[in-house]
Each structure stands twice: as structure tokens, then as C-alpha cells.
Enzyme design. Sequence first.
Site, PDB file in Angstrom:
ATOM      1  CG  PHE A  82      -2.409  -0.452   0.952  1.00 47.51           C
ATOM      2  CD1 PHE A  82      -3.487   0.196   0.793  1.00 47.51           C
ATOM      3  CD2 PHE A  82      -2.384  -1.992   0.653  1.00 47.51           C
ATOM      4  CE1 PHE A  82      -4.689  -0.676   0.655  1.00 47.51           C
ATOM      5  CE2 PHE A  82      -3.722  -2.531   0.366  1.00 47.51           C
ATOM      6  CZ  PHE A  82      -4.653  -1.678   0.482  1.00 47.51           C
ATOM      7  CB  CYS A 125     -14.943  13.558   1.856  1.00 51.08           C
ATOM      8  SG  CYS A 125     -14.858  11.959   2.723  1.00 51.08           S
ATOM      9  CB  CYS A 140     -12.029  11.004   5.376  1.00 50.38           C
ATOM     10  SG  CYS A 140     -10.522  10.785   5.020  1.00 50.38           S
ATOM     11  CD  GLU A 174      -7.899   1.476  -2.223  1.00 50.84           C
ATOM     12  OE1 GLU A 174      -8.053   2.281  -1.128  1.00 50.84           O
ATOM     13  OE2 GLU A 174      -8.115   0.157  -1.927  1.00 50.84           O
ATOM     14  CG  HIS A 177      -8.202  -3.024   6.287  1.00 42.84           C
ATOM     15  ND1 HIS A 177      -9.344  -3.127   5.250  1.00 42.84           N
ATOM     16  CD2 HIS A 177      -8.015  -1.845   6.322  1.00 42.84           C
ATOM     17  CE1 HIS A 177      -9.695  -1.840   5.195  1.00 42.84           C
ATOM     18  NE2 HIS A 177      -8.961  -1.149   5.885  1.00 42.84           N
TER      19      HIS A 177
END
Length: 220
Positions: A24, A45, A48, A118, A214
Site C-alpha cells: 500500500f 468529504c 474520512c 483508489e 483489515h
Amino acid sequence: MYSVKEMFYTLQGEGHNSGRPAVFCRFSGCNLWSGREQDRHKAVCRFCDTDFRGTDGQGGGTFRTPEALAAQVLHLWGGNATGGGRPLVVCTGGEPLLQLDTPLIEALQKRGFEVAIETNGTLPVPAAVDWSVVSPKAGSKIVVTRCDELKLVFPQAMAMPSDFEYIEARYYYLSPVVDPHRQAQDALYRNSATRSAVEYCLRNPRWRLNLQCHKILDIA
């Protein structure tokens, strides 16, 4: 110059590639929120729960060239994976497309990596990307019309799944929203957002439930 918040080897925790080993690479910065709590109330947003500010995370730093960053990704993979399988790097953020460009994608691919991103869908996806995951946010201008996975955080006021079905995707996922201000979540199915997502998927079979394995497993 590339600014990376953190970079580590783990399992992909959600979506089509869930359970797959990957490096990642979390880029710093986002175009929908500064990452500062004092700015959350005015962010596009507001839910988050990711720290994408700075370069002080595990494996984070600044990289002057595509080759330098790609070499570090390969180091993380090669130092951990010894049993075969195509290497995967997941470029995320924040918003990775503020920094991820074709030279870096090609540098990663030259080292054998499948490159996944992503993104929030507000910036064009380079054609060289191998796998794209788009997660639209209410109030943002979406420019991406095709992707591999459409992953919608649900529920969002003014952002119903039907609003985004014009986007051509291989897979459509609903990811239950998590309130970043809650100290503890209810049991998974009892969580109202999860229950709402389950019920929506049952009524609309195009959509699949997406859980963040995860976090359930408490791995990075």
C-alpha cells in the site's frame, strides 16, 4: 517529487482483491478535505477516517523520481513476499491522482507490479492503470465514467447508489459508513449503516456489500 504519507506490505482488506497481498502506497494530500480536524465541517468529504497529512507515517517520505519510489515499493514487496504471485501495489490516499502519473505507473510496471488505485473520481485516471477503484463523494464533481470497482460509502445524504449507476464498472460495492468520532462501533450487523447497506443490496442485486476486513481483523 512524490510525497507519501505511509507505505507498507499487507493484505488488501476490501473489494474484489480482498485478501490479496499488496504494497500500500498512501500519498499525502486530498482535494476534498485538508485532513485537519478544524476544517472537517467545511470539507466535501466529512466522514474520512484516514490520516493522509504529511510524510511521517510508516515507510513514508519524499521521493524525487518515479524510479526512487518504485524501487522502494519493490523493496517492500521483495523483503516480505517469497512465494510467487504477481506483485500488487495499491495507490491510495488522500487522493492519489494528485500525484500518481504515467511515469510512476510505468516505473512500477517495469518492476512487475500490477498497479491499482483508489480514487474519489474527481480526476482523470491514467490509461496505464491496471485496476481502478472509484469511491464517489456527495458534493464532488465526478469525471470518471468507467472503472473496475465502484465503491460507494453508504449511506450518504445526496449520494444514493442510483445516482452513480451511469458509471460503467465491473463491480458495484456499498461500504457502510463509519463515524470517525465514535469511540466504539456497535456489533457489525447491528450497526445501522451496515444494516442499511445489507438491505439495499438485497433489494438491488447489482450492488454487493463491502466490508473492511483489515479493520475487522485489526491488521494494517
